[in-house]
Design an enzyme around this catalytic site. Structure first.
Site, PDB file in Angstrom:
ATOM      1  N   HIS A   1       0.849  -1.196   0.000  1.00  0.00           N
ATOM      2  CA  HIS A   1       0.000   0.000   0.000  1.00  0.00           C
ATOM      3  C   HIS A   1       0.881   1.241   0.000  1.00  0.00           C
ATOM      4  O   HIS A   1       1.820   1.341   0.788  1.00  0.00           O
ATOM      5  CB  HIS A   1      -0.904   0.024   1.238  1.00  0.00           C
ATOM      6  CG  HIS A   1      -1.817   1.215   1.228  1.00  0.00           C
ATOM      7  ND1 HIS A   1      -3.036   1.210   0.574  1.00  0.00           N
ATOM      8  CD2 HIS A   1      -1.677   2.461   1.731  1.00  0.00           C
ATOM      9  CE1 HIS A   1      -3.606   2.392   0.694  1.00  0.00           C
ATOM     10  NE2 HIS A   1      -2.791   3.168   1.391  1.00  0.00           N
ATOM     11  N   ASP A   5     -14.892   3.074   7.359  1.00  0.00           N
ATOM     12  CA  ASP A   5     -13.827   3.902   6.786  1.00  0.00           C
ATOM     13  C   ASP A   5     -14.314   4.627   5.537  1.00  0.00           C
ATOM     14  O   ASP A   5     -13.948   5.784   5.312  1.00  0.00           O
ATOM     15  CB  ASP A   5     -12.592   3.066   6.453  1.00  0.00           C
ATOM     16  CG  ASP A   5     -11.529   3.938   5.798  1.00  0.00           C
ATOM     17  OD1 ASP A   5     -11.043   4.856   6.478  1.00  0.00           O
ATOM     18  OD2 ASP A   5     -11.239   3.757   4.605  1.00  0.00           O
TER      19      ASP A   5
HETATM   20  N1  URA Z   1      -5.374   6.548   2.175  1.00  0.00           N
HETATM   21  C1  URA Z   1      -6.368   5.969   2.894  1.00  0.00           C
HETATM   22  O1  URA Z   1      -6.868   4.915   2.566  1.00  0.00           O
HETATM   23  N2  URA Z   1      -6.791   6.601   3.998  1.00  0.00           N
HETATM   24  C2  URA Z   1      -6.272   7.781   4.418  1.00  0.00           C
HETATM   25  O2  URA Z   1      -6.681   8.276   5.442  1.00  0.00           O
HETATM   26  C3  URA Z   1      -5.237   8.363   3.651  1.00  0.00           C
HETATM   27  C4  URA Z   1      -4.806   7.718   2.529  1.00  0.00           C
END
Ligand code: URA
Length: 425
Positions: free
Chosen positions: A82, A161
């Site tokens: 990531h 999220d």
């Molecule tokens: N990428 C993500 O998935 N979340 C964040 O808060 C910042 C970058």
């Protein structure tokens, strides 16, 4: 439990209890806590922070808000990467098939660009026919058949999220280390990968502008991953200048294919190989040789199969923007600075990125760099080419590039910044 007492606790610099965190994440996901209340809490967290115990609980609550994927039926070890996001960061494109060619399974759930940083899915959608949206069963099939898959996360994965990230984006609360760490790690842990390598970008084109913040973000994420049984390491990498020589969707696909063909810019190849070695190590395949897989065509073979498996045509011509504008060097000498943020903003203004989630992107738009810091440049010769379908945007993009380029004397001492700055984990 009531949301106002949770907000007051953090507003007054208190520590949120596990019960408060579990409740507020669940209630926000269900719509019981309103956006303005979560927005107030996010700002209190932005201003007053969270300790490691709070971040761990916050992450666990976001994971618990949705489904967890399971790749245990695969015969290969899983490895994922990531990146915290940068300009010209096309590394996932060559990296996923490369690591698959070396024996790991790579379930790469990726995102779209927002703001000046590009998104992997937008880049791949420049390939005619390619599909980002796969069901969980389709994703597993591609992983089993090809070894790597790059697709959008389904709605069931960490829905808390999804909601919170969209809210942070419009309330000035993105750049909070506890919120970034929990956002990224909740999705990666819910995705079910066995190992994870984090590429934490540092510099003008990244969320983290200085190395101290990047170290703290990386250490927080490594601890979260390790606590959840995911072998996690992080590389801090330079984002003061764009990666490679292109920023923009189709332009970056073209450059990624060059890397898979054994060529491509030095910094892109170096970072792709560094991340591949970390992923293979973490996946328990330390003897695999990614440089060989790039050179012998096996990574390219995996790329072509992966693109086809998702409906794309790897042989199709990539879109080209209708109009180009060449920026020439104002003087002769050594290029000392080419600012990543400015180039990212220019690419975005040319149409490569979006201002709102629902906006379309132009596949051919972006910026091509004809020189990188350290290169010799000649007055009047091309330095950048701007690409767009909407030439009325050239002026606006050129404004973004104001002050982005510095040229020193030809004999100026120039020390190149390494691509990989540090390793944590
Ligand atoms: N990428 C993500 O998935 N979340 C964040 O808060 C910042 C970058």
């Amino acid at each position: 439990m009531d949301v106002i007492s949770v907000i007051r606790t953090k507003r007054d610099r208190g520590e949120l209890t596990a019960d408060q965190i579990d409740w507020v994440i669940d209630a926000y996901t269900r719509g019981e806590v309103a956006h303005e209340q979560m927005s107030s809490l996010a700002m209190a967290i932005y201003l007053n922070g969270m300790n490691r115990a709070e971040i761990a609980r916050w992450t666990a609550a976001m994971i618990a808000s949705g489904e967890r994927m399971d790749f245990s039926s695969l015969s290969r070890p899983t490895a994922d990467k990531h990146s915290t996001g940068g300009v010209g960061d096309k590394i996932t494109l060559p990296l996923a098939p490369l690591v698959a060619a070396c024996g790991a399974a790579v379930p790469q759930l990726s995102g779209r660009g927002l703001g000046h940083t590009g998104g992997t899915l937008d880049k791949l959608e420049a390939i005619p026919g390619w599909r980002a949206q796969l069901s969980n069963a389709e994703m597993l099939d591609v992983l089993r058949d090809v070894g790597s898959v790059i697709c959008a996360a389904g709605d069931g994965l960490a829905p808390a999220d999804k909601k919170l990230y969209a809210l942070r984006d419009v309330t000035g609360t993105v750049e909070a280390i506890p919120l970034i760490a929990s956002s990224i790690m909740s999705k990666k842990i819910a995705e079910g990968t066995g190992s994870l390598v984090l590429d934490v970008k540092v510099g003008s084109g990244a969320f983290m502008k200085n190395i101290e913040d990047a170290r703290e973000l990386a250490a927080t994420m490594v601890e979260l991953g390790t606590d959840h049984g995911v072998r996690t390491a992080a590389l801090l990498t330079d984002m003061a200048t764009p990666l490679g020589r292109t920023a923009g969707n189709a332009l970056e696909v073209r450059e990624s294919v060059e890397v898979l063909a054994g060529g491509g810019p030095r910094d892109v190849v170096e970072l792709t190989l560094a991340l591949a070695r970390e992923m293979l190590d973490a996946a328990g395949l330390p003897d695999a040789d990614p440089a060989k897989a790039l050179a012998d065509g096996s990574a390219m073979d995996h790329w072509r199969r992966m693109i086809r498996a998702q409906g794309g045509d790897p042989d199709a011509a990539l879109p080209v923007a209708r109009e180009q504008h060449v920026v020439t060097a104002a003087e002769s000498g050594t290029l000392t600075t080419l600012d990543a943020y400015a180039v990212g903003l220019a690419a975005w203004r040319l149409g490569a990125g979006r201002a709102r989630k629902e906006d379309p992107v132009q596949a051919g738009a972006g910026v091509e760099l004809h020189a990188k810091p350290g290169d010799t440049v000649t007055a009047g010769r091309p330095l950048l080419t701007l690409h767009t379908d909407t030439p009325e945007k050239f002026g606006y993009a050129l404004e973004a590039l104001d002050g982005a380029v510095r040229i020193g004397p030809s004999d100026a001492a120039f020390t190149a910044t390494p691509v990989v700055l540090e390793r944590i984990g």
